[in-house]
Design an enzyme around this catalytic site. Structure first.
Site, PDB file in Angstrom:
ATOM      1  N   SER A 122      58.245  65.376 -62.602  1.00 44.96           N
ATOM      2  CA  SER A 122      58.249  64.581 -63.823  1.00 44.96           C
ATOM      3  C   SER A 122      58.073  63.103 -63.455  1.00 44.96           C
ATOM      4  CB  SER A 122      59.544  64.841 -64.603  1.00 44.96           C
ATOM      5  OG  SER A 122      59.430  64.372 -65.925  1.00 44.96           O
ATOM      6  N   ASP A 143      54.131  73.612 -69.993  1.00 44.81           N
ATOM      7  CA  ASP A 143      54.855  72.349 -69.921  1.00 44.81           C
ATOM      8  C   ASP A 143      54.220  71.322 -70.848  1.00 44.81           C
ATOM      9  OD1 ASP A 143      56.211  70.063 -69.234  1.00 44.81           O
ATOM     10  OD2 ASP A 143      55.296  69.853 -67.255  1.00 44.81           O
ATOM     11  N   HIS A 148      58.126  73.104 -66.890  1.00 43.94           N
ATOM     12  CA  HIS A 148      58.207  71.770 -66.292  1.00 43.94           C
ATOM     13  C   HIS A 148      58.626  71.846 -64.828  1.00 43.94           C
ATOM     14  CE1 HIS A 148      58.125  67.499 -66.685  1.00 43.94           C
ATOM     15  NE2 HIS A 148      59.427  67.323 -66.498  1.00 43.94           N
TER      16      HIS A 148
END
Length: 363
Positions: free
Chosen positions: A153, A306, A331
């Site tokens: 991320s 995601d 994710h």
């Protein structure tokens, strides 16, 4: 209260059927002194940056696997990045997880860290400089020759930018679910929840409608004043009475469905959506970025489920800028510990990542 009950059933179902993850290796908690401002030497203030180090798999030589910590205390990322440990065991790597400045215990000015006069030093550029300084010290202390960075991320963006901005510090980077195009304003910032909606629609076309009904019901009850807020408080079993901050409540419930740190079961969207449908049946019964094409040795991995993948690199840009799209992946699922419930696609992705990283280490 029908809509809220549906939502609560879906949320509660996500705490069930959760398989316990393996325990990460033991580590020591260490600190290194950093400049508050790496780019203005008139300011000589320093702070102690925290990092975790594990030499469980290291045999006195081998690469350094370096996690570029993101927005939170480093414990959360250490406990949820199992693939790094699996690779470290395979490559006899030294492991370091660096904590991002202004998070956890890495607070430059203690209790006054977040005042207006100090908050300006919370930037990605300063954090990357922290990591470069730390790695330089680790290279000297442990005679490290190869460094591979990892991140997911925002941490994935940092890992990619780290390789791009400091190629002398890191030899390769695995940037999982790194939405660098959203930050660069190359993708709509509103696309995230659009893809969330699509994920729910893929499971059952009725799911998005039920969720919208629940949030609309929260708005209706909140508009009724004290009595309506009391009903919401009781329905969600909140620790303190809800006053007027319904936005925070709604956002918190959204994040329960999307947080990678939460103890979620495999395919959480499917579990939540099926619970929504089951509850329905029961209720009826009842910043512009630099040009990354000039960089090298970066893996960009994204799961097609995601929502952040809308801002990620999903097509390879060169032989050494590799994009891996994980069908059925969430994710940065590839950074988690291996799990019997993993789809074959993430197993294949990890094998490819391992192969590429091995090439970086040998070259």
């Amino acid at each position: 209260m029908v809509g809220i009950v549906r939502l609560l059933v879906a949320i509660s179902s996500l705490t069930l059927l959760v398989r316990a993850a393996p325990s990460p290796p033991k580590y020591v908690e260490l600190y290194t002194e950093q400049m508050v401002d790496h780019f203005n030497y008139e300011l000589q203030d320093t702070f102690m940056e925290r990092y975790f180090l594990s030499n469980v798999y290291w045999k006195g030589s081998g690469p350094l696997f370096f996690y570029t910590g993101n927005e939170g205390a480093i414990e959360g990322f250490y406990d949820n990045t199992g693939f790094l440990f699996e690779l470290a065991e395979n490559f006899s790597a030294l492991i370091v997880f660096a904590e991002h400045r202004y998070y956890g215990k890495s607070l430059p000015y203690g209790e006054s860290t977040f005042t207006l006069s100090h908050i300006g030093y919370l930037t990605a550029e300063q954090a990357l400089a922290d990591y470069a300084v730390l790695i330089s010290r680790l290279r000297t202390q442990y005679r490290i020759s190869k460094v591979i960075s990892f991140g997911g991320s925002y941490g994935g963006m940092l890992s990619a930018w780290f390789r791009f901005k400091y190629p002398n510090s890191v030899d390769g980077a695995l940037a999982a679910s790194a939405p660098i195009y959203i930050v660069a304003n190359l993708t709509s910032p509103y696309a995230f929840f659009g893809l969330v909606t699509q994920d729910f629609e893929k499971v059952d076309s009725r799911c998005p409608l039920y969720v919208r009904e629940a949030y609309a019901e929260i708005d209706t009850l909140a508009a009724q004043g004290e009595e309506g807020l009391k009903q919401i408080t009781e329905a969600f079993e909140l620790c303190s009475p809800l006053t007027s901050d319904k936005v925070y409540l709604k956002n918190s419930s959204k994040n329960i469905h999307t947080s990678f740190l939460a103890p979620l079961p495999a395919y959480p969207v499917t579990v939540a959506c099926n619970s929504l449908v089951a509850a329905e049946s029961k209720l009826h019964g009842l910043a512009q970025a630099a040009d990354i094409s000039t960089a090298s040795n970066i893996i960009f991995s994204n799961g097609d489920l995601d929502p952040w993948s809308v801002g990620g690199v999903t097509e390879s840009l060169s032989e050494s800028l590799t994009a891996i799209l994980i069908k059925g992946g969430a994710h940065h699922l590839d950074l988690r510990f291996s799990n019997p419930a993993d789809p074959p696609s993430v197993i294949e992705a990890r094998e490819k990542e391992k192969e590429i990283i091995a090439g970086w280490i040998k070259s």
